[in-house]
Design an enzyme around this catalytic site. Structure first.
Site, PDB file in Angstrom:
ATOM      1  N   ASP A   1     -11.115   3.050   4.391  1.00 27.89           N
ATOM      2  CA  ASP A   1     -11.611   1.677   4.213  1.00 27.89           C
ATOM      3  C   ASP A   1     -13.140   1.638   4.097  1.00 27.89           C
ATOM      4  O   ASP A   1     -13.702   0.610   3.719  1.00 27.89           O
ATOM      5  CB  ASP A   1     -11.225   0.817   5.430  1.00 27.89           C
ATOM      6  CG  ASP A   1      -9.887   0.107   5.252  1.00 27.89           C
ATOM      7  OD1 ASP A   1      -9.601  -0.334   4.130  1.00 27.89           O
ATOM      8  OD2 ASP A   1      -9.145  -0.007   6.255  1.00 27.89           O
TER       9      ASP A   1
ATOM     10  N   GLN B   1      -4.807  -1.653   9.814  1.00 20.23           N
ATOM     11  CA  GLN B   1      -4.684  -2.943   9.123  1.00 20.23           C
ATOM     12  C   GLN B   1      -5.298  -4.064   9.962  1.00 20.23           C
ATOM     13  O   GLN B   1      -4.994  -4.194  11.150  1.00 20.23           O
ATOM     14  CB  GLN B   1      -3.195  -3.227   8.826  1.00 20.23           C
ATOM     15  CG  GLN B   1      -2.943  -4.495   8.031  1.00 20.23           C
ATOM     16  CD  GLN B   1      -3.510  -4.466   6.608  1.00 20.23           C
ATOM     17  OE1 GLN B   1      -3.626  -3.407   5.997  1.00 20.23           O
ATOM     18  NE2 GLN B   1      -3.894  -5.603   6.091  1.00 20.23           N
TER      19      GLN B   1
ATOM     20  N   LYS C   1       0.840  -1.196   0.000  1.00 16.85           N
ATOM     21  CA  LYS C   1       0.000   0.000   0.000  1.00 16.85           C
ATOM     22  C   LYS C   1       0.877   1.248   0.000  1.00 16.85           C
ATOM     23  O   LYS C   1       0.601   2.218  -0.716  1.00 16.85           O
ATOM     24  CB  LYS C   1      -0.928  -0.007   1.215  1.00 16.85           C
ATOM     25  CG  LYS C   1      -2.043  -1.051   1.113  1.00 16.85           C
ATOM     26  CD  LYS C   1      -2.779  -1.280   2.418  1.00 16.85           C
ATOM     27  CE  LYS C   1      -3.826  -2.396   2.263  1.00 16.85           C
ATOM     28  NZ  LYS C   1      -4.476  -2.777   3.526  1.00 16.85           N
TER      29      LYS C   1
END
Ligand code: GUN
Length: 288
Positions: free
Chosen positions: A121, A98, A54
């Site tokens: 997200d 994460q 990422k």
């Protein structure tokens, strides 16, 4: 018939090129560089690789990225303190915690603590609600990547019978929601299947588009696929034989019309959408 391969890696490269232009324009106009912070708790090797990928992707399009590491034994209070500090930091536009978090940490409480304006997200309940109401602030990265792949590769969604295998909060649920919405990229007839579904193979065979996100290696076999269907494999399973998807690729490609490979299918698109969301978050926070 042998299926056409839907090359997610190539499409992700196209999308990153578009984002690089948009990011450069944004930076020139605003003087602000969009910034994503990844919060990584513990030292799970797979999460380490995901986060590194990422960050590399951010770098490629001219978006800043920072890694905030916490030890495996970090407490809820420590993690919440970090999230709250990032929420208040005007130089931070996107926050990604994460997953999975180490055992003992309350994932829901942590994700709820992320500012909905920085929630790249799209896991915050406010953002989930906006998606359900078809007025999204952010779209979740994996479903967004899949929708973009279908749209940009000319696969008809409107009126299609879509079967989503898996009902996770990250993929299955938002994917089903997005594809059934009224409008571009939607208007599909969506069925969501899970571990209690009866006659699963039969339901799957009714799909024009079959989207599989259950985390079981090679679960979908050729007899579950309607000839000519589009098969999207979200699975990333680490086995002794290497990375495999949730679809038995070699067998299913003989039947399907289009199929995504693993790796090189959905994964790179997920990351590209994270970059898009980070740029969008920066725009939202600057009011541009
Ligand atoms: N772990 C696996 N997939 C994801 C994702 O999409 N977002 C985050 N934050 N963690 C993940």
């Amino acid at each position: 018939m042998t299926a056409t391969i839907l090359d997610g890696k190539a499409l992700a490269t196209e999308i990153r090129a578009e984002l690089a232009v948009e990011a450069a324009d944004f930076i020139q106009d605003s003087g602000v560089v969009p910034c994503l912070v990844a919060v990584l708790v513990g030292d799970d090797p797979a999460s380490d690789v995901y986060v590194r990928n990422k960050q590399k992707a951010c770098d490629r399009v001219g978006i800043d990225s920072r890694l905030q590491r916490l030890p495996e034994d970090a407490s809820m209070e420590e993690l919440l303190t970090v999230v709250n500090r990032l929420n208040k930091d005007d130089a931070v536009h996107g926050i990604l915690v994460q997953l999975p978090l180490p055992e003992g940490l309350d994932e829901t409480r942590i994700l709820d603590a992320v500012s909905p304006m920085k929630d790249v997200d799209a896991f915050h309940p406010e953002n989930v609600g906006l998606i359900v109401q078809n007025r999204p602030r952010f779209l979740p990265c994996t479903p967004n990547g899949i929708q973009q792949l279908l749209l940009r590769r000319g696969i008809e969604i409107a009126g299609a019978n879509v079967v989503v295998l898996g009902r996770s909060d990250i993929v299955g649920k938002p994917m089903a929601t997005m594809l059934m919405q009224r409008g571009r990229g939607g208007d599909a007839t969506v069925t969501v299947c899970h571990s209690r579904t009866k006659n699963l193979a039969e339901v799957c065979r009714g799909a024009d588009i079959l989207i599989v996100a259950i985390g079981r290696p090679k679960f979908v076999t050729a007899d579950m696929v309607n000839p000519g269907a589009t098969v999207i494999d979200v699975g990333i399973n680490r086995t002794d034989a290497g990375l495999v998807g949730d679809v038995d690729f070699e067998a299913v490609r003989q039947v399907a019309g289009q199929i995504t490979p693993v790796p090189g299918g959905v994964g790179p698109l997920t990351i590209a959408m994270l970059l898009a969301n980070t740029l969008h978050a920066a725009r939202l926070q600057l009011g541009t």
